[in-house]
Design a protein around this motif. Structure first.
Motif, PDB file in Angstrom:
ATOM      1  N   TYR A  60      36.632  19.910   7.061  1.00 35.68           N
ATOM      2  CA  TYR A  60      35.548  19.186   7.451  1.00 35.68           C
ATOM      3  C   TYR A  60      34.291  19.694   6.827  1.00 35.68           C
ATOM      4  O   TYR A  60      34.060  20.946   6.784  1.00 35.68           O
ATOM      5  N   ARG A  61      33.396  18.811   6.423  1.00 35.53           N
ATOM      6  CA  ARG A  61      32.201  19.220   5.931  1.00 35.53           C
ATOM      7  C   ARG A  61      31.153  19.318   7.101  1.00 35.53           C
ATOM      8  O   ARG A  61      30.665  18.294   7.554  1.00 35.53           O
ATOM      9  N   ARG A  62      30.824  20.647   7.270  1.00 34.39           N
ATOM     10  CA  ARG A  62      30.057  20.777   8.556  1.00 34.39           C
ATOM     11  C   ARG A  62      28.382  20.662   8.302  1.00 34.39           C
ATOM     12  O   ARG A  62      27.576  20.220   9.080  1.00 34.39           O
ATOM     13  N   SER A  63      28.183  20.940   7.053  1.00 38.26           N
ATOM     14  CA  SER A  63      26.647  20.853   6.499  1.00 38.26           C
ATOM     15  C   SER A  63      26.445  19.414   6.056  1.00 38.26           C
ATOM     16  O   SER A  63      27.276  18.553   6.067  1.00 38.26           O
ATOM     17  N   ALA A  64      25.186  18.976   5.599  1.00 40.08           N
ATOM     18  CA  ALA A  64      24.782  17.831   4.985  1.00 40.08           C
ATOM     19  C   ALA A  64      25.716  17.590   3.934  1.00 40.08           C
ATOM     20  O   ALA A  64      26.127  18.658   3.259  1.00 40.08           O
ATOM     21  N   HIS A  65      25.730  16.606   3.239  1.00 32.69           N
ATOM     22  CA  HIS A  65      26.455  16.271   1.970  1.00 32.69           C
ATOM     23  C   HIS A  65      25.806  17.321   0.914  1.00 32.69           C
ATOM     24  O   HIS A  65      26.284  18.005   0.215  1.00 32.69           O
ATOM     25  N   THR A  66      24.292  17.025   0.872  1.00 33.39           N
ATOM     26  CA  THR A  66      23.781  18.208  -0.087  1.00 33.39           C
ATOM     27  C   THR A  66      22.107  18.242   0.677  1.00 33.39           C
ATOM     28  O   THR A  66      22.391  17.631   1.678  1.00 33.39           O
TER      29      THR A  66
ATOM     30  N   SER B  26      19.804  16.889   0.124  1.00 30.04           N
ATOM     31  CA  SER B  26      19.032  15.654   0.092  1.00 30.04           C
ATOM     32  C   SER B  26      19.576  14.681   0.990  1.00 30.04           C
ATOM     33  O   SER B  26      19.489  13.549   0.954  1.00 30.04           O
ATOM     34  N   ASP B  27      20.412  15.018   2.027  1.00 36.54           N
ATOM     35  CA  ASP B  27      21.115  14.116   2.842  1.00 36.54           C
ATOM     36  C   ASP B  27      20.726  14.720   4.489  1.00 36.54           C
ATOM     37  O   ASP B  27      20.604  15.539   4.518  1.00 36.54           O
ATOM     38  N   ASP B  28      20.880  13.608   4.965  1.00 46.01           N
ATOM     39  CA  ASP B  28      20.579  13.709   6.516  1.00 46.01           C
ATOM     40  C   ASP B  28      21.830  12.843   7.214  1.00 46.01           C
ATOM     41  O   ASP B  28      21.989  11.948   7.525  1.00 46.01           O
ATOM     42  N   PRO B  29      22.773  13.787   7.854  1.00 45.94           N
ATOM     43  CA  PRO B  29      24.093  13.411   8.142  1.00 45.94           C
ATOM     44  C   PRO B  29      23.926  12.734   9.691  1.00 45.94           C
ATOM     45  O   PRO B  29      24.999  12.261   9.933  1.00 45.94           O
ATOM     46  N   THR B  30      22.946  13.191  10.414  1.00 47.29           N
ATOM     47  CA  THR B  30      22.841  12.554  11.740  1.00 47.29           C
ATOM     48  C   THR B  30      22.889  11.260  11.690  1.00 47.29           C
ATOM     49  O   THR B  30      22.990  10.351  12.518  1.00 47.29           O
ATOM     50  N   ARG B  31      22.457  10.554  10.546  1.00 48.53           N
ATOM     51  CA  ARG B  31      22.264   8.892  10.552  1.00 48.53           C
ATOM     52  C   ARG B  31      23.732   8.337  10.462  1.00 48.53           C
ATOM     53  O   ARG B  31      23.676   7.016  10.225  1.00 48.53           O
TER      54      ARG B  31
ATOM     55  N   SER C 294      28.514  11.453  14.501  1.00 44.65           N
ATOM     56  CA  SER C 294      28.207  11.867  15.676  1.00 44.65           C
ATOM     57  C   SER C 294      28.003  13.267  15.817  1.00 44.65           C
ATOM     58  O   SER C 294      28.874  14.236  15.625  1.00 44.65           O
ATOM     59  N   GLY C 295      27.162  13.798  17.004  1.00 44.35           N
ATOM     60  CA  GLY C 295      27.120  15.050  17.159  1.00 44.35           C
ATOM     61  C   GLY C 295      28.449  15.572  17.708  1.00 44.35           C
ATOM     62  O   GLY C 295      28.850  16.828  17.632  1.00 44.35           O
TER      63      GLY C 295
ATOM     64  N   VAL D 155      31.017  16.533  15.069  1.00 45.06           N
ATOM     65  CA  VAL D 155      30.551  17.936  14.581  1.00 45.06           C
ATOM     66  C   VAL D 155      30.824  18.971  15.323  1.00 45.06           C
ATOM     67  O   VAL D 155      31.467  20.117  14.849  1.00 45.06           O
ATOM     68  N   ASP D 156      30.592  18.806  16.805  1.00 45.67           N
ATOM     69  CA  ASP D 156      31.106  19.897  17.562  1.00 45.67           C
ATOM     70  C   ASP D 156      32.531  20.184  17.683  1.00 45.67           C
ATOM     71  O   ASP D 156      32.918  21.360  17.829  1.00 45.67           O
ATOM     72  N   GLU D 157      33.315  19.130  17.728  1.00 41.91           N
ATOM     73  CA  GLU D 157      34.875  19.270  17.640  1.00 41.91           C
ATOM     74  C   GLU D 157      35.182  20.176  16.416  1.00 41.91           C
ATOM     75  O   GLU D 157      36.071  21.010  16.688  1.00 41.91           O
ATOM     76  N   TRP D 158      34.798  19.880  15.237  1.00 48.57           N
ATOM     77  CA  TRP D 158      35.152  20.560  14.425  1.00 48.57           C
ATOM     78  C   TRP D 158      34.591  22.152  14.157  1.00 48.57           C
ATOM     79  O   TRP D 158      34.992  22.927  13.431  1.00 48.57           O
ATOM     80  N   GLU D 159      33.427  22.317  14.920  1.00 48.07           N
ATOM     81  CA  GLU D 159      32.827  23.632  15.003  1.00 48.07           C
ATOM     82  C   GLU D 159      33.995  24.484  15.832  1.00 48.07           C
ATOM     83  O   GLU D 159      33.924  25.757  15.474  1.00 48.07           O
ATOM     84  N   GLU D 160      34.587  23.939  16.659  1.00 44.43           N
ATOM     85  CA  GLU D 160      35.549  24.550  17.479  1.00 44.43           C
ATOM     86  C   GLU D 160      36.706  25.066  16.603  1.00 44.43           C
ATOM     87  O   GLU D 160      37.534  26.125  16.981  1.00 44.43           O
ATOM     88  N   ARG D 161      36.818  24.460  15.549  1.00 44.62           N
ATOM     89  CA  ARG D 161      37.915  24.672  14.679  1.00 44.62           C
ATOM     90  C   ARG D 161      37.337  25.613  13.462  1.00 44.62           C
ATOM     91  O   ARG D 161      37.981  25.532  12.174  1.00 44.62           O
ATOM     92  N   ASP D 162      36.233  26.386  13.854  1.00 45.39           N
ATOM     93  CA  ASP D 162      35.878  27.057  12.708  1.00 45.39           C
ATOM     94  C   ASP D 162      36.992  28.135  11.896  1.00 45.39           C
ATOM     95  O   ASP D 162      37.441  28.848  12.730  1.00 45.39           O
TER      96      ASP D 162
END
Ligand SMILES: Cc1ncc(C[n+]2csc(CCOP(=O)(O)OP(=O)(O)O)c2C)c(N)n1
Ligand SMILES: [Mg+2]
Length: 378
Positions: free
Chosen positions: A263-269, A271-276, A279-280, A283-290
């Motif tokens: 999973y890409r936890r950051s923005a694409h680059t 120049s990107d805003d992934p919150t658009r 969902s948070g 992202v949280d779900e994947w953070e648990e799989r750090d």
């Protein structure tokens, strides 16, 4: 009325017929399948952690540097460290890496200098030839490097080298024509190539299931007559094993497509805003799989964590980064001619003409030069 399929014996091969396992060694809580733990030295177990941490710190620092206007852009590997490092660690220094942009740690592991990597993202082309390591130029045009990796693998085989070509690619790249051509040709020729797809669930804002109707990337291997492996891309030991196996098979004449599910936890680059577009919660779900936390839990359970001084690694990497920034800053800015300089060994007349035209234009309109020169300054 057409006959029922069952009556006439037509039995279409369908997605549902495929059973594709995702290979794993360490579970999220650090528990593991003892038989699958690779036979590595304590030093290797420690180094795997060190390189993953380096990747993470590099991404954090490079992103901040970009925010301060000192790099053009950065494609971070945040969340993908186990895929990046597990695969890089399984390769030999004689292998050729065809990078796609997020795998700084693997390129550094294979001998590239951090200075050169920073200069690349600063847009200083002549310093970005990836010298000193078997690393090809970065494939900014998605998928374009896949047939090149096949070609390089063929060359390595013809030269009798004991080495493979290894292409890093994203899930989005599997929808390009170049992916098809590269894998098809690799299968036909049986070249020593491994295609390592980091399925980070997105191609910029496009989620995986809107990009392909296939359930997995790994299954695409079958149509090309190459081998496929699907691996938990957040499990560094699993990735290491998968790529080691793929490498062996490739050397025996069977190319392999490896899908690392991550999973890409950051923005694409930058120049990107992934919150658009996501969902948070996701992202949280994947953070648990750090990937770092999982590997750390494994090291703790196996009594190896004590030998790791995380603060010392962090300090070391931070100062390596500081030195790389200083070294990059010491490289002189280049002129606009650089845009034309590296496509051909000798510049063809048409490019020379265009360069002259640009020079004339800039003489007349120096304000345009300022506009074009808005690239980051050291
Ligand atoms: C041929 C081409 N088309 C479009 C783009 C714009 N683009 C840059 S990155 C990207 C998505 C890549 O997604 P993926 O292959 O999954 O890699 P990821 O960025 O997720 O690691 C696209 C479409 C490009 N660079 N090249
Ligand atoms: Mg992707």
């Amino acid at each position: 009325m057409p006959p029922a399929a069952a009556d006439i014996g037509v039995d279409p091969l369908s997605q549902g017929d495929l059973e594709i396992e995702t290979y794993r060694v360490v579970r999220s809580d650090g528990s593991f399948d003892a038989e699958r733990v690779p036979d590595l030295d304590d030093e290797d177990f420690r180094d795997l952690y060190r390189w993953m941490l380096l990747q993470r710190i590099y991404d954090e620092r490079a992103t901040k540097l970009q925010r301060r206007g000192r790099l053009g852009t950065i494609a971070s590997g945040h969340g993908q460290e186990a895929s990046i490092i597990g695969s890089g660690y399984a390769l030999s220094r004689d292998d050729w890496i065809f990078p796609y942009g997020r795998e700084a740690g693997a390129l550094l592991l294979h001998g590239l200098s951090m200075r050169d990597l920073l200069l690349y993202w600063r847009g200083i082309e002549d310093a970005s030839r990836m010298e000193g390591a078997n690393v090809f130029g970065m494939a900014i045009s998605i998928g374009s490097h896949i047939p090149l990796a096949t070609g390089k693998a063929w060359g390595l085989e013809l030269d009798g080298e004991d080495a493979i070509a290894f292409a890093n690619l994203g899930d989005g790249a599997t929808s390009t024509g170049a992916f098809h051509e590269g894998l098809n040709f690799a299968g036909v020729l049986g070249v020593p190539a491994v295609f390592f797809c980091q399925n980070n669930q997105y191609a910029i804002s496009l989620p995986f299931d809107e990009q392909t109707n296939a359930e997995t990337v790994a299954q695409k291997a079958l149509a090309y007559g190459v081998d496929g492996i699907r691996v938990d891309g957040n499990d560094v030991l699993a990735v290491y094993n998968a790529v080691s196996t793929a490498r062996e098979r490739a050397l025996e004449g069977t190319p392999v497509l490896v899908e690392a599910v991550t999973y890409r936890r950051s923005a694409h680059t930058t120049s990107d805003d992934p919150t658009r577009y996501r969902s948070g919660d996701e992202v949280d779900e994947w953070e648990e799989r750090d990937p770092l936390a999982r590997y750390r839990a494994f090291l703790e359970r196996t009594g190896r964590w004590g030998a790791i001084d995380e603060d010392a690694i962090r300090e070391e990497v931070e100062s390596e980064f500081d030195e790389a920034v200083d070294a990059a800053d010491a490289v002189e800015e280049r002129g606009i001619e650089e845009l034309f300089a590296y496509l051909h060994e000798e510049m063809p007349p048409e490019l020379e003409r265009q360069l002259e035209e640009l020079r004339d234009l800039l003489e007349e309109r120096p304000d345009m030069y300022e506009f074009i020169e808005q690239r980051p300054k050291g």
